[in-house]
Scaffold this motif. Structure first.
Motif, mmCIF file in Angstrom:
data_model
loop_
_atom_site.group_PDB
_atom_site.id
_atom_site.type_symbol
_atom_site.label_atom_id
_atom_site.label_comp_id
_atom_site.label_asym_id
_atom_site.label_seq_id
_atom_site.Cartn_x
_atom_site.Cartn_y
_atom_site.Cartn_z
ATOM 1 N N LYS A 92 -57.740 24.165 -72.587
ATOM 2 C CA LYS A 92 -57.346 23.489 -71.340
ATOM 3 C C LYS A 92 -55.980 23.981 -70.878
ATOM 4 N N ALA A 93 -55.060 24.218 -71.810
ATOM 5 C CA ALA A 93 -53.724 24.690 -71.457
ATOM 6 C C ALA A 93 -53.781 26.063 -70.801
ATOM 7 N N ILE A 94 -54.654 26.949 -71.297
ATOM 8 C CA ILE A 94 -54.816 28.267 -70.684
ATOM 9 C C ILE A 94 -55.276 28.116 -69.232
ATOM 10 N N ALA A 95 -56.260 27.247 -69.003
ATOM 11 C CA ALA A 95 -56.779 27.037 -67.645
ATOM 12 C C ALA A 95 -55.715 26.454 -66.725
ATOM 13 N N VAL A 96 -54.930 25.505 -67.222
ATOM 14 C CA VAL A 96 -53.881 24.889 -66.398
ATOM 15 C C VAL A 96 -52.819 25.917 -66.033
ATOM 16 N N LEU A 97 -52.392 26.736 -66.990
ATOM 17 C CA LEU A 97 -51.392 27.771 -66.713
ATOM 18 C C LEU A 97 -51.919 28.780 -65.697
ATOM 19 N N ALA A 98 -53.190 29.170 -65.848
ATOM 20 C CA ALA A 98 -53.774 30.145 -64.915
ATOM 21 C C ALA A 98 -53.747 29.621 -63.489
ATOM 22 N N LYS A 150 -66.471 40.018 -81.114
ATOM 23 C CA LYS A 150 -65.984 40.717 -79.938
ATOM 24 C C LYS A 150 -65.418 39.692 -78.968
ATOM 25 N N LEU A 151 -64.212 39.978 -78.461
ATOM 26 C CA LEU A 151 -63.598 39.122 -77.462
ATOM 27 C C LEU A 151 -63.941 39.641 -76.072
ATOM 28 N N TYR A 152 -64.603 38.811 -75.274
ATOM 29 C CA TYR A 152 -64.907 39.135 -73.878
ATOM 30 C C TYR A 152 -63.928 38.363 -73.000
ATOM 31 N N LEU A 153 -63.230 39.094 -72.159
ATOM 32 C CA LEU A 153 -62.166 38.492 -71.357
ATOM 33 C C LEU A 153 -62.357 38.832 -69.887
ATOM 34 N N VAL A 154 -62.278 37.827 -69.046
ATOM 35 C CA VAL A 154 -62.187 38.011 -67.592
ATOM 36 C C VAL A 154 -60.795 37.533 -67.199
ATOM 37 N N CYS A 155 -60.017 38.418 -66.573
ATOM 38 C CA CYS A 155 -58.632 38.072 -66.273
ATOM 39 C C CYS A 155 -58.251 38.528 -64.872
ATOM 40 N N ALA A 156 -57.133 38.001 -64.377
ATOM 41 C CA ALA A 156 -56.578 38.433 -63.101
ATOM 42 C C ALA A 156 -55.828 39.757 -63.296
ATOM 43 N N GLY A 157 -55.339 40.302 -62.196
ATOM 44 C CA GLY A 157 -54.685 41.605 -62.270
ATOM 45 C C GLY A 157 -53.437 41.631 -63.113
ATOM 46 N N ASP A 158 -52.749 40.489 -63.272
ATOM 47 C CA ASP A 158 -51.553 40.444 -64.103
ATOM 48 C C ASP A 158 -51.867 40.178 -65.568
ATOM 49 N N GLY A 159 -53.148 40.034 -65.904
ATOM 50 C CA GLY A 159 -53.554 39.767 -67.275
ATOM 51 C C GLY A 159 -53.799 38.308 -67.584
ATOM 52 N N PRO A 161 -55.589 35.124 -68.332
ATOM 53 C CA PRO A 161 -56.989 34.826 -68.671
ATOM 54 C C PRO A 161 -57.601 33.814 -67.705
ATOM 55 N N VAL A 162 -58.784 34.138 -67.203
ATOM 56 C CA VAL A 162 -59.528 33.238 -66.322
ATOM 57 C C VAL A 162 -60.683 32.602 -67.092
ATOM 58 N N MET A 163 -61.396 33.415 -67.847
ATOM 59 C CA MET A 163 -62.460 32.918 -68.718
ATOM 60 C C MET A 163 -62.607 33.887 -69.891
ATOM 61 N N TRP A 164 -63.079 33.384 -71.029
ATOM 62 C CA TRP A 164 -63.198 34.235 -72.205
ATOM 63 C C TRP A 164 -64.167 33.606 -73.199
ATOM 64 N N CYS A 165 -64.623 34.431 -74.132
ATOM 65 C CA CYS A 165 -65.478 33.932 -75.204
ATOM 66 C C CYS A 165 -65.489 34.945 -76.346
#
Length: 296
Positions: A92-98, A150-159, A161-165
């Motif tokens: 939740k903290a990752i999502a709030v920061l994003a 394997k870490l799958y990451l979807v992120c914005a241009g600055d890095g 994290p938007v979603m991951w698994c």
């Protein structure tokens, strides 16, 4: 502890206490170390490169500055149990920061996968609690096989994290990312661009991205007519994000031995990177993913 790290941790604690940790209700004794303090400590541990929780607790117990910030510190087993139990709060903290950063509204997102090794010997593989979750995969960047996830990451241009698994390395990357996008479809805006590599070529994946409003942008394959070229320069963005996780946050040396332990330690590193990016945006630092001000 540097002045910049102190400032980041103070601001992060306030944000987590206000927007991440739910207020306590009902009767019962208040914990001596609050959830907001616990998550702030976890971020500091990742930024300072303490892979061992035992060494981390010993380090902060021996520092008057740390004891002034955190009057109560649990023993290592208690810290470990509390951190694993706080796994939903880390996410939740990752999502709030994003959502606090301007990059949340970027039109371009990037996706890629990177190995998360979990064992280095056959004996460890046979005895690991990760059996059934982890498996053998191939790391193309190092030209070697590994056993892990394997870490799958979807992120914005600055890095950010938007979603991951985390997924078994034998699973197809298109299937994993498709499931990740479908699960988080509420975060996707119509017309959003997803930058991926040529491994995401395929009719079914293209139909999925079109259906949820994503515009897929990937390098052309050799057997295709020219559309986007090789996209080499922009593809380096996501590679540099993975390098930050591996080179500065020790992603491949997480030390997790159980599914919950690995997930928590990966979330801890992603949260540390997200916190640094958020704080760099707040202070108008040019290099948004720079961690050098906080790693000492």
């Amino acid at each position: 502890m540097s002045k910049e790290l102190n400032t980041l941790l103070t601001a992060l604690y306030v944000l987590i206490d206000l927007h991440v940790v739910p207020p306590r209700v009902g009767r019962g004794r208040q914990p001596e170390l609050s959830d907001a303090e616990l998550i702030t400590l976890a971020v500091a541990q990742a930024l300072l490169g303490f892979g061992s929780e035992r060494r981390w607790i010993r380090h902060i117990r021996g520092s008057a500055q740390w004891r002034a910030m955190f009057p109560y510190l649990p023993e290592q087993p208690g810290y470990h149990r509390r951190l694993k139990a706080a796994e939903p709060l880390l996410c939740k903290a990752i999502a709030v920061l994003a959502q606090q950063c301007p990059s949340w509204f970027d039109d371009v997102w990037m996706t890629d996968a990177t190995p998360v090794p979990c064992a280095a010997s056959r004996e460890t593989v046979k005895r690991s609690d990760l059996a059934g979750h982890a498996g053998y995969g191939y790391c193309a960047s190092h030209s070697r096989y590994y056993w892990g996830l394997k870490l799958y990451l979807v992120c914005a241009g600055d890095g950010m994290p938007v979603m991951w698994c985390l997924a078994h390395p034998k699973l197809g990357e298109r299937e994993v990312v498709a499931a990740l996008l479908e699960h988080n479809h509420h975060l996707i805006r119509t017309g959003q661009i997803l930058l991926a590599d040529k491994g995401f070529a395929g009719k079914q994946f293209k139909e999925l991205t079109d259906a949820i409003g994503l515009r897929l942008l990937r390098p052309d394959r050799k057997d295709e007519t020219y559309r986007n070229g090789n996209l080499g320069r922009v593809r380096q963005w996501i590679e540099s994000v993975n390098q930050t996780l591996k080179g500065q946050l020790d992603l491949e040396h997480h030390g997790g031995r159980t599914p919950a332990g690995v997930f928590t330690r990966i979330a801890q590193r992603l949260l540390a990177m997200a916190a640094a990016i958020w704080h760099n945006w707040t202070n108008d630092v040019t290099a948004k993913r720079s961690l050098t001000a906080y790693d000492h």
